[in-house]
Design a protein around this motif. Structure first.
Motif, mmCIF file in Angstrom:
data_model
loop_
_atom_site.group_PDB
_atom_site.id
_atom_site.type_symbol
_atom_site.label_atom_id
_atom_site.label_comp_id
_atom_site.label_asym_id
_atom_site.label_seq_id
_atom_site.Cartn_x
_atom_site.Cartn_y
_atom_site.Cartn_z
ATOM 1 N N LYS A 159 0.794 -1.243 0.084
ATOM 2 C CA LYS A 159 -0.090 -0.014 -0.009
ATOM 3 C C LYS A 159 0.875 1.375 0.029
ATOM 4 O O LYS A 159 0.300 2.375 -0.194
ATOM 5 C CB LYS A 159 -0.880 0.189 1.338
ATOM 6 C CG LYS A 159 -1.979 -1.207 1.170
ATOM 7 C CD LYS A 159 -2.644 -1.056 2.508
ATOM 8 C CE LYS A 159 -3.828 -2.209 2.566
ATOM 9 N NZ LYS A 159 -4.633 -2.409 3.600
ATOM 10 N N GLY A 160 2.039 1.108 0.313
ATOM 11 C CA GLY A 160 2.983 2.200 0.374
ATOM 12 C C GLY A 160 4.409 1.840 0.482
ATOM 13 O O GLY A 160 4.994 0.740 0.561
ATOM 14 N N ILE A 161 5.316 2.760 0.512
ATOM 15 C CA ILE A 161 6.727 2.668 0.686
ATOM 16 C C ILE A 161 7.321 3.534 1.597
ATOM 17 O O ILE A 161 6.857 4.576 1.758
ATOM 18 C CB ILE A 161 7.623 2.893 -0.557
ATOM 19 C CG1 ILE A 161 7.035 2.118 -1.917
ATOM 20 C CG2 ILE A 161 9.150 2.916 -0.356
ATOM 21 C CD1 ILE A 161 7.362 0.609 -1.877
ATOM 22 N N ARG A 162 8.087 3.007 2.489
ATOM 23 C CA ARG A 162 8.632 3.764 3.616
ATOM 24 C C ARG A 162 10.120 3.509 3.635
ATOM 25 O O ARG A 162 10.594 2.169 3.470
ATOM 26 C CB ARG A 162 8.172 3.407 5.033
ATOM 27 C CG ARG A 162 6.787 3.842 5.138
ATOM 28 C CD ARG A 162 6.448 5.292 5.316
ATOM 29 N NE ARG A 162 5.004 5.389 5.700
ATOM 30 C CZ ARG A 162 4.418 6.329 6.548
ATOM 31 N NH1 ARG A 162 5.243 7.061 7.143
ATOM 32 N NH2 ARG A 162 3.316 6.392 6.607
ATOM 33 N N ILE A 163 11.040 4.625 3.786
ATOM 34 C CA ILE A 163 12.444 4.243 4.233
ATOM 35 C C ILE A 163 12.850 4.424 5.527
ATOM 36 O O ILE A 163 12.385 5.319 6.273
ATOM 37 C CB ILE A 163 13.349 5.180 3.277
ATOM 38 C CG1 ILE A 163 12.887 5.148 1.750
ATOM 39 C CG2 ILE A 163 14.889 5.261 3.378
ATOM 40 C CD1 ILE A 163 13.461 6.243 0.894
ATOM 41 N N ILE A 164 13.255 3.294 5.868
ATOM 42 C CA ILE A 164 13.945 3.316 7.682
ATOM 43 C C ILE A 164 15.089 3.986 7.752
ATOM 44 O O ILE A 164 16.135 3.894 7.209
ATOM 45 C CB ILE A 164 13.859 1.741 7.935
ATOM 46 C CG1 ILE A 164 12.724 1.106 7.872
ATOM 47 C CG2 ILE A 164 14.361 1.784 9.313
ATOM 48 C CD1 ILE A 164 12.669 -0.397 8.384
ATOM 49 N N GLU A 165 15.059 5.188 8.419
ATOM 50 C CA GLU A 165 16.169 5.833 8.771
ATOM 51 C C GLU A 165 16.112 6.174 10.557
ATOM 52 O O GLU A 165 17.002 6.779 10.924
ATOM 53 C CB GLU A 165 15.886 7.406 8.115
ATOM 54 C CG GLU A 165 16.198 7.148 6.657
ATOM 55 C CD GLU A 165 16.508 8.426 5.906
ATOM 56 O OE1 GLU A 165 16.618 9.461 6.416
ATOM 57 O OE2 GLU A 165 16.491 8.232 4.742
ATOM 58 N N ILE A 166 15.121 6.003 10.858
ATOM 59 C CA ILE A 166 14.938 5.770 12.400
ATOM 60 C C ILE A 166 14.564 4.563 12.977
ATOM 61 O O ILE A 166 13.877 3.793 12.539
ATOM 62 C CB ILE A 166 13.981 6.791 13.024
ATOM 63 C CG1 ILE A 166 12.512 6.575 12.330
ATOM 64 C CG2 ILE A 166 14.203 8.231 12.592
ATOM 65 C CD1 ILE A 166 11.344 7.433 13.065
ATOM 66 N N GLU A 167 15.286 4.213 14.352
ATOM 67 C CA GLU A 167 14.990 2.719 14.988
ATOM 68 C C GLU A 167 13.299 2.518 15.263
ATOM 69 O O GLU A 167 12.933 1.527 15.060
ATOM 70 C CB GLU A 167 15.761 2.831 16.294
ATOM 71 C CG GLU A 167 17.232 2.778 16.086
ATOM 72 C CD GLU A 167 17.774 2.900 17.588
ATOM 73 O OE1 GLU A 167 17.160 2.673 18.595
ATOM 74 O OE2 GLU A 167 19.053 3.062 17.624
#
Length: 96
Positions: free
Chosen positions: A38-46
């Motif tokens: 349903k979407g894309i997220r970039i992990i940059e925080i724990e």
């Protein structure tokens, strides 16, 4: 949309089969291939899990977790799974 005008969900399987990223490989989780993306997220925080709504494909190189203990990383992964993510795309670091 399909022939009947019904919107078709974009799934993990379709992403893999699209060959948009020819080097992308499924490492595990065959049971999740039909999960909707349903979407894309970039992990940059724990603690990314607190910002998820469900169905996201997460992109990471796991650098954010380098300062965490093994148990903390496990807890984050458990929380991410509870957030109903679609999966992870792990970007490999280029060797220089």
């Amino acid at each position: 949309m399909d022939k009947e005008g019904v919107t078709m969900a974009y799934t993990v399987r379709k992403l893999l089969e699209s060959e948009q990223f020819p080097k992308m490989k499924l490492l595990c989780g065959e049971k999740g291939l039909d999960r909707e993306v349903k979407g894309i997220r970039i992990i940059e925080i724990e603690d990314m899990e607190q910002y998820l709504t469900g169905g996201e494909m997460l992109i990471t190189n796991f650098q954010v977790y380098l300062s965490c203990s093994d148990r903390e990383v496990e807890q984050h992964f458990e929380d991410l799974v509870k957030s109903d993510i679609s999966g992870f795309i792990v970007k490999k670091k280029r060797r220089g």
